[in-house]
Scaffold this active site. Structure first.
Site, PDB file in Angstrom:
ATOM      1  N   HIS A 241      -6.670  -3.972  -4.586  1.00 50.73           N
ATOM      2  CA  HIS A 241      -7.518  -4.411  -3.468  1.00 50.73           C
ATOM      3  C   HIS A 241      -8.797  -3.582  -3.345  1.00 50.73           C
ATOM      4  O   HIS A 241      -9.425  -3.574  -2.285  1.00 50.73           O
ATOM      5  CB  HIS A 241      -6.728  -4.353  -2.151  1.00 50.73           C
TER       6      HIS A 241
ATOM      7  N   ALA B 128       1.271   0.569   1.565  1.00 49.82           N
ATOM      8  CA  ALA B 128       0.853   1.492   2.619  1.00 49.82           C
ATOM      9  C   ALA B 128       1.876   2.569   2.936  1.00 49.82           C
ATOM     10  O   ALA B 128       1.518   3.673   3.351  1.00 49.82           O
ATOM     11  CB  ALA B 128       0.523   0.697   3.882  1.00 49.82           C
TER      12      ALA B 128
ATOM     13  N   SER C 154       6.121  -3.866   1.810  1.00 46.92           N
ATOM     14  CA  SER C 154       7.007  -4.954   2.240  1.00 46.92           C
ATOM     15  C   SER C 154       7.025  -6.074   1.207  1.00 46.92           C
ATOM     16  O   SER C 154       7.866  -6.960   1.252  1.00 46.92           O
ATOM     17  CB  SER C 154       6.543  -5.515   3.584  1.00 46.92           C
TER      18      SER C 154
END
Length: 240
Positions: free
Chosen positions: A123, A27, A193
């Protein structure tokens, strides 16, 4: 700053020398385009004004049991159709089109919008194959933004190929991602992350001698063999 400049120069050399580059993105790559991320202190998952935890809000269970709540959450927080690719998307497209691939967790299609030809949307995405769960009829995303009902059969419309919590990764996407990692002699992790599995587990498939770079605002705590650049990815890619 000199220390950071040295790292940028090292990154440039690694890209120049690489035969095949695999970018793994999250993101943080799209935040410069105005799309909020998930897990930072100001991210989507830190908001408290929801009926359920964010992971449940984005789950298959919520879609089926509370389609109204699911739809409102997704439309308000996930769709940014006017967002434009930023320097990160553009540079990755340029490099991957020459000698590589982008494997992304992002569902915003900005890598493709930037002109990247070799993209694995791990995804899925929010814009392709929006369809009715009852009959499979497909809809334009603009229709979905207004209504999640398929009035012909009272079906629920779901947002594209996006993988929700409680759903499996598309086998083709998983296979293509693994093949990309196995082929790459340089892996560049950017804007993630690296806490979400199975995406984070893809590193298990890299070649033992493959070089690796991690670009993130926060240090990911990887071992010393990884070139860690703790900076905004936009700053880094603007210098490539």
């Amino acid at each position: 700053m000199e220390f950071m400049t040295d790292k940028i120069e090292e990154l440039k050399e690694l890209i120049d020398q690489a035969h095949y580059v695999a970018f793994l993105t999250g993101a943080g790559v799209s935040t410069p385009s105005g799309i909020p991320d998930y897990r930072s202190k100001n991210g989507l998952y830190k908001k408290k004004d929801y009926n359920f935890p964010p992971e449940y809000m984005l789950s298959h269970d919520n879609l089926v049991k509370h389609p109204d709540i699911f739809h409102e959450f997704v439309v308000e927080n996930m769709y940014f159709p006017d967002a434009e690719p930023n320097i990160i998307h553009k540079k990755m497209a340029e490099i991957s089109n020459q000698k590589g691939v982008i494997v992304t967790q992002n569902v915003d299609k900005l890598h493709t919008k930037a002109g990247a030809k070799n993209v694995v949307e791990f995804h899925g995405n929010l814009y392709d194959h929006i369809h009715c769960l009852t009959c499979g009829k497909e809809f334009d995303y603009k229709y979905y933004l207004k209504d999640y009902h398929h009035h012909e059969d009272d079906g629920i419309i779901r947002p594209g190929t996006t993988v929700l919590y409680g759903e499996n990764i598309d086998p083709n996407n998983l296979e293509n991602a693994v093949k990309a990692i196995q082929r790459a002699d340089l892996l560049i992790v950017a804007g993630t992350s690296f806490k979400v599995y199975p995406f984070a587990g893809l590193l298990a498939y890299r070649q033992p001698n493959a070089k690796m770079v991690a670009i993130n605002k926060e240090n990911l705590g990887m071992d010393s063999s990884v070139l860690a650049i703790t900076d905004d990815a936009a700053n880094v890619f603007a210098q490539l």
